[in-house]
Design an enzyme around this catalytic site. Structure first.
Site, PDB file in Angstrom:
ATOM      1  CD  GLU A  51      -2.650   1.240   2.608  1.00  0.00           C
ATOM      2  OE1 GLU A  51      -3.745   1.810   2.564  1.00  0.00           O
ATOM      3  OE2 GLU A  51      -2.199   0.693   3.644  1.00  0.00           O
ATOM      4  CE  LYS A 123      -7.484   1.137   3.325  1.00  0.00           C
ATOM      5  NZ  LYS A 123      -6.320   1.757   4.025  1.00  0.00           N
ATOM      6  CB  CYS A 164      -4.188  -1.573   4.328  1.00  0.00           C
ATOM      7  SG  CYS A 164      -3.304  -1.337   5.898  1.00  0.00           S
TER       8      CYS A 164
END
Length: 290
Positions: A51, A123, A164
């Site tokens: 990330e 994300k 994440c």
């Protein structure tokens, strides 16, 4: 990159690139390209970076000001060229991308061996937390969440994308697996505190629940902006066994040989993906005895 024989396409050499990205995007790209070349030199067919590969900067205003609008980013061209040069599938775990409304997207890019962008993923789950040690994060102040789960079908495998904090939301991973994902990527910049407590447990749980390989390239160490990330990039098999793990937070490359046939075997032995109870599609019935 090692050639894949037509008779052995179920076998993939996968690489996780571990980084310690800073504020300077050009310097981060240079570091990433060197590690990608190292992974390709080790025979990797698929390489994944963490990330925020291109910029770890908790100062949102500074980061916004440094970016052009949209995908007019030099780094996209650099990573496209690297994928083509090495003839690999390359996942850039994420880059900040400026959106028209003045916020950023935390966006993954999957490049094919021809250098073309094969898939993008923004994300979905924003890291808005306050930790016990006083550390506080409000990702939603700067980033706009994505709204679409993505599985990219490639000649290597069906690859599910996540980033994440998504890791804490198992419904996303179940959806990816039920859509056919065989390898699910979790590029991350886990904080040192949460990583030490939960990183390995959560990754292993997602692998077992989904009957999928988990590739988790991570940021690690003390960053230029003051944050500290956990590192410990790893590759986990569908039965929950750890195939390889970075033993700390230093930048580097880890490699693992993946037999994609293990996904089918695991899902046949524990067919939970096909056995979701219909009742759970309905609201939970809460009974109070107060």
């Amino acid at each position: 990159m090692a050639e894949i024989d037509d008779q052995e396409r179920s076998f993939i050499r996968a690489a996780c690139v571990q980084m310690r990205s800073g504020i300077d995007r050009a310097r981060n790209v240079e570091a990433a390209l060197a590690l990608i070349a190292e992974a390709a030199g080790g025979g990797a067919h698929f390489i994944a970076t963490p990330e925020m590969t291109t910029a770890v900067d908790r100062n949102g205003e500074r980061l916004l000001a440094s970016l052009p609008e949209g995908e007019a980013l030099d780094e996209i061209g650099a990573f496209s060229a690297a994928a083509a040069e090495h003839g690999v599938w390359l996942l850039i775990g994420s880059m900040p991308v400026r959106r028209r409304e003045g916020k950023l997207a935390n966006r993954s890019f999957l490049f094919g061996p021809d250098g073309a962008v094969a898939a993008r993923y923004d994300k979905i789950h924003m890291f808005d937390v306050s930790l016990a040690d006083g550390e506080s994060w409000r990702e939603s102040r700067v980033y706009e969440p994505g709204a679409e789960a993505i599985v990219a079908r490639t000649p290597l495998a069906a690859i599910g994308l996540s980033i994440c904090y998504d890791l804490r939301f198992p419904r996303l991973y179940r959806a990816l697996a039920q859509a056919g994902a065989e390898v699910i990527c979790v590029p991350a910049a886990f904080t040192k505190q949460t990583g030490r407590a939960h990183w390995k447990a959560l990754l292993t749980a997602r692998a077992i629940e989904c009957g999928a390989f988990i590739l988790a390239p991570a940021q690690g160490g003390l960053h230029e902006d003051g944050r500290e990330t956990f590192g410990h990039s790893m590759v986990i098999a569908p039965w929950g066994d750890i195939l390889t793990e970075a033993r700390g937070d230093e930048p580097g490359v880890i490699l693992a040989d993946i037999d994609v046939r293990r996904v089918e075997t695991a899902r046949r032995q524990i067919p939970s993906l096909a056995l979701d109870a219909p009742a759970l599609d309905n609201p939970v019935h809460v009974i109070s005895s107060e």
